[in-house]
Design an enzyme around this catalytic site. Structure first.
Site, PDB file in Angstrom:
ATOM      1  N   ASN A  76       0.960  -1.302   0.010  1.00 18.11           N
ATOM      2  CA  ASN A  76      -0.013   0.004  -0.074  1.00 18.11           C
ATOM      3  C   ASN A  76       0.930   1.294  -0.053  1.00 18.11           C
ATOM      4  O   ASN A  76       0.521   2.324   0.358  1.00 18.11           O
ATOM      5  CB  ASN A  76      -1.014   0.136   1.064  1.00 18.11           C
ATOM      6  CG  ASN A  76      -1.920  -1.208   1.496  1.00 18.11           C
ATOM      7  OD1 ASN A  76      -2.197  -1.581   0.218  1.00 18.11           O
ATOM      8  ND2 ASN A  76      -1.817  -1.661   2.579  1.00 18.11           N
TER       9      ASN A  76
ATOM     10  N   HIS B 287     -13.728  -2.830   6.828  1.00 19.45           N
ATOM     11  CA  HIS B 287     -12.550  -3.558   7.165  1.00 19.45           C
ATOM     12  C   HIS B 287     -12.761  -3.971   8.940  1.00 19.45           C
ATOM     13  O   HIS B 287     -13.594  -3.572   9.604  1.00 19.45           O
ATOM     14  CB  HIS B 287     -11.640  -2.360   7.694  1.00 19.45           C
ATOM     15  CG  HIS B 287     -10.138  -2.954   7.754  1.00 19.45           C
ATOM     16  ND1 HIS B 287      -9.657  -2.676   8.995  1.00 19.45           N
ATOM     17  CD2 HIS B 287      -9.307  -3.452   6.933  1.00 19.45           C
ATOM     18  CE1 HIS B 287      -8.209  -3.154   8.758  1.00 19.45           C
ATOM     19  NE2 HIS B 287      -8.069  -3.663   7.782  1.00 19.45           N
TER      20      HIS B 287
ATOM     21  N   GLU C 168     -16.040   3.202   4.316  1.00 19.27           N
ATOM     22  CA  GLU C 168     -14.844   3.578   3.751  1.00 19.27           C
ATOM     23  C   GLU C 168     -15.075   4.446   2.687  1.00 19.27           C
ATOM     24  O   GLU C 168     -15.695   4.118   1.820  1.00 19.27           O
ATOM     25  CB  GLU C 168     -14.068   2.397   3.460  1.00 19.27           C
ATOM     26  CG  GLU C 168     -13.678   1.515   4.698  1.00 19.27           C
ATOM     27  CD  GLU C 168     -13.152   0.063   4.432  1.00 19.27           C
ATOM     28  OE1 GLU C 168     -12.446  -0.021   3.472  1.00 19.27           O
ATOM     29  OE2 GLU C 168     -13.401  -0.855   5.372  1.00 19.27           O
TER      30      GLU C 168
ATOM     31  N   SER D 290     -10.896  -1.366   0.783  1.00 21.17           N
ATOM     32  CA  SER D 290      -9.486  -1.776   0.965  1.00 21.17           C
ATOM     33  C   SER D 290      -9.630  -3.244  -0.126  1.00 21.17           C
ATOM     34  O   SER D 290      -8.341  -3.459  -0.470  1.00 21.17           O
ATOM     35  CB  SER D 290      -9.093  -2.110   2.182  1.00 21.17           C
ATOM     36  OG  SER D 290      -9.981  -3.074   2.897  1.00 21.17           O
TER      37      SER D 290
ATOM     38  N   ASP E 201     -13.683   6.430   6.581  1.00 20.11           N
ATOM     39  CA  ASP E 201     -12.394   5.626   6.819  1.00 20.11           C
ATOM     40  C   ASP E 201     -11.681   5.874   5.488  1.00 20.11           C
ATOM     41  O   ASP E 201     -12.216   5.480   4.304  1.00 20.11           O
ATOM     42  CB  ASP E 201     -12.386   4.389   6.969  1.00 20.11           C
ATOM     43  CG  ASP E 201     -10.947   3.570   7.264  1.00 20.11           C
ATOM     44  OD1 ASP E 201      -9.999   3.955   6.560  1.00 20.11           O
ATOM     45  OD2 ASP E 201     -10.732   2.609   8.014  1.00 20.11           O
TER      46      ASP E 201
ATOM     47  N   HIS F 209      -7.382   4.210   2.481  1.00 19.13           N
ATOM     48  CA  HIS F 209      -6.863   3.996   0.962  1.00 19.13           C
ATOM     49  C   HIS F 209      -7.024   5.534   0.205  1.00 19.13           C
ATOM     50  O   HIS F 209      -6.766   5.194  -1.136  1.00 19.13           O
ATOM     51  CB  HIS F 209      -7.345   2.924   0.358  1.00 19.13           C
ATOM     52  CG  HIS F 209      -7.061   1.593   1.150  1.00 19.13           C
ATOM     53  ND1 HIS F 209      -5.774   0.649   1.072  1.00 19.13           N
ATOM     54  CD2 HIS F 209      -7.576   0.679   2.164  1.00 19.13           C
ATOM     55  CE1 HIS F 209      -5.676   0.056   1.815  1.00 19.13           C
ATOM     56  NE2 HIS F 209      -6.694  -0.211   2.620  1.00 19.13           N
TER      57      HIS F 209
ATOM     58  N   LYS G 119      -0.064   3.913   4.727  1.00 17.26           N
ATOM     59  CA  LYS G 119      -0.146   3.570   3.311  1.00 17.26           C
ATOM     60  C   LYS G 119       0.248   4.346   2.451  1.00 17.26           C
ATOM     61  O   LYS G 119       1.422   4.555   2.129  1.00 17.26           O
ATOM     62  CB  LYS G 119      -1.999   3.300   2.963  1.00 17.26           C
ATOM     63  CG  LYS G 119      -2.280   2.203   4.052  1.00 17.26           C
ATOM     64  CD  LYS G 119      -3.757   1.809   3.988  1.00 17.26           C
ATOM     65  CE  LYS G 119      -4.103   0.468   4.599  1.00 17.26           C
ATOM     66  NZ  LYS G 119      -3.949   0.373   6.085  1.00 17.26           N
TER      67      LYS G 119
HETATM   68  N1  PMP Z   1      -8.862   0.993   7.627  1.00 16.45           N
HETATM   69  C1  PMP Z   1      -8.845   0.233   6.487  1.00 16.45           C
HETATM   70  C2  PMP Z   1      -9.777   0.437   5.355  1.00 16.45           C
HETATM   71  C3  PMP Z   1      -7.685  -0.406   6.197  1.00 16.45           C
HETATM   72  O1  PMP Z   1      -7.548  -1.084   5.201  1.00 16.45           O
HETATM   73  C4  PMP Z   1      -6.906  -0.760   7.168  1.00 16.45           C
HETATM   74  C5  PMP Z   1      -5.566  -1.427   6.800  1.00 16.45           C
HETATM   75  N2  PMP Z   1      -5.342  -2.579   6.109  1.00 16.45           N
HETATM   76  C6  PMP Z   1      -7.041  -0.210   8.381  1.00 16.45           C
HETATM   77  C7  PMP Z   1      -8.126   0.543   8.670  1.00 16.45           C
HETATM   78  C8  PMP Z   1      -5.963  -0.270   9.421  1.00 16.45           C
HETATM   79  O2  PMP Z   1      -4.856   0.611   9.433  1.00 16.45           O
HETATM   80  P1  PMP Z   1      -3.469   0.081   9.892  1.00 16.45           P
HETATM   81  O3  PMP Z   1      -2.829  -0.839   9.105  1.00 16.45           O
HETATM   82  O4  PMP Z   1      -3.045   1.350  10.219  1.00 16.45           O
HETATM   83  O5  PMP Z   1      -3.615  -0.622  11.314  1.00 16.45           O
END
Ligand code: PMP
Length: 390
Positions: free
Chosen positions: A46, A132, A176, A180, A205, A208, A239
């Site tokens: 990412n 997520h 989101e 993701s 969120d 990404h 990311k």
């Molecule tokens: N929210 C989303 C949409 C994600 O894709 C991710 C990571 N895969 C996270 C939160 C968690 O973030 P972190 O890797 O910083 O714990």
């Protein structure tokens, strides 16, 4: 012990056993797995803007490490509140056009801290079905009634609000901006307009999207011009920003409330200075070098064109995350293995990370990819899809 062994065996049989694969990073998006000789181009990272290797990011990280030490030493509310945290939060608040911001150790910690702070017993949380895992875990920790709405289906969301909203004190809707594992976008403007008819807090969120979209690289909230309708903009530094950590940006009142109520903020050590330095430098680059994200978007468009050219007709979606749907987990693993033999490192994402029967190869495009890499990848993928499916 027997129970655990049984579990692992069952996962293995279903092709869904998760295993670690240690690797070394060789720079410019190349990796070498410890148990595999060849160099592989990483299509699962990412690090979209390649900022993890940017000399200014590394330089700022080193500078802060030397100035302030390896660790914060304590949580923010104890003696870990180095002033550089506030600098970072001011930058984030500005980027997200909000009054204030708060940093967290990671995106997982942010979601599992913010959600239970905002909703509890007697409240309703409505979250997109493809949210997520950290969002779901936050919902579970909150003790609030949680209902999932069908992915990106705002009619379903409205139906739930219509039928259930009045039974609860407060309501929180969580989505989101870019999903993701699917790479698609939430229709944020339509979602925000639901606030005219129903009362709820909206949390988005932007893990990404931060650093990649909108005129200032703030995210999809900026691109869709809906900042005022989003109560809490959450995102990560791990990311596109190339380092680690996460943030919430919101009104001053919400941020002050989180400082007092978000357990994963209150009871956890502050971000290490080197990470804060890296994050500040990454935000500066996002602000001053829009060319970085334009370059990424060009590479993404080029890859999508190559996919079509090679007969891959799946809709590649609107973002830098491009899922190639396979369905069967074992087949997804076989295709990933075949690609690995040709120097391409892409992970087969399988249940329970994604819904049953929707195993996929998740390609994420980064600035580490050059046109010849992308061209070769599309050709090899097309060939592997044909041979493995036969
Ligand atoms: N929210 C989303 C949409 C994600 O894709 C991710 C990571 N895969 C996270 C939160 C968690 O973030 P972190 O890797 O910083 O714990």
């Amino acid at each position: 012990m027997e129970r655990m062994k049984q579990f692992l065996l069952e996962r293995e049989k279903a092709g869904t056993l998760r295993r670690l694969s240690p690797l070394t990073r060789l720079g410019h998006g190349w990796v070498r797995l410890l148990d595999y000789e060849d160099e592989l181009k990483d299509f699962s990272s990412n690090d979209y803007l390649a900022l993890s290797e940017h000399p200014e990011v590394i330089g700022a990280s080193r500078k802060y490490l030397e100035m302030f030490g390896a660790g914060a030493g304590a949580a923010r509310l104890m003696s870990g509140d180095l002033e550089i945290n506030h600098l970072l939060e001011e930058e984030i608040a500005q980027l997200k056009s909000k009054e204030a911001a708060l940093t967290f150790g990671s995106g997982y910690l942010a979601n599992t801290g913010i959600i239970p702070a905002l909703a509890g017993r007697g409240d309703l949380i409505i979250a997109d079905r493809l949210s997520h895992a950290s969002i779901y875990d936050g919902c579970m920790l909150s003790g609030a009634r949680t209902i999932r709405f069908r992915h990106n289906d705002l009619e379903h969301l409205e139906q739930i609000l219509h039928e259930k909203r009045n039974e609860f004190n407060r309501a929180l809707v969580v989505v989101e901006s870019i999903y993701s594992m699917d790479g698609d976008r939430c229709p944020l403007a339509d979602l925000v307009s639901l606030k005219k008819r129903y009362s709820f807090l909206l949390m988005v969120d932007e893990a990404h999207a931060t650093g990649l979209y909108g005129e200032n690289g703030s995210g999809i909230i900026e691109e869709d011009n809906v900042s005022d309708g989003v109560d809490i903009a959450m995102g990560t530094f791990g990311k596109a920003l190339g380092s680690y950590g996460a943030y919430a940006a919101a009104s001053r009142d919400i941020i002050d409330f989180l400082v007092n109520r978000a357990g994963t903020f209150i009871y956890s050590t502050a971000l290490p200075p080197a990470v804060i330095g890296a994050n500040l430098a990454a935000l500066y680059l996002v602000k001053t070098e829009p060319q970085l994200r334009l370059d990424l978007h060009q590479k993404v468009a080029f890859f999508k064109k190559q996919l079509r050219k090679n007969g891959i007709k799946d809709d590649p979606g609107p973002s830098q995350i491009i899922p190639i749907m396979i369905g069967d987990s074992a087949k997804a693993l076989a295709i990933a293995e075949e690609l690995q033999k040709n120097h391409i490192y892409v992970k087969a994402v399988r249940p329970p990370t994604v819904p049953e029967g929707s195993a996929r190869l998740r390609f994420s495009i980064t600035r580490h990819h050059q046109e010849p890499d992308l061209k070769k990848c599309a050709q090899l993928l097309s060939k592997a899809l044909r041979t493995i499916s036969d």
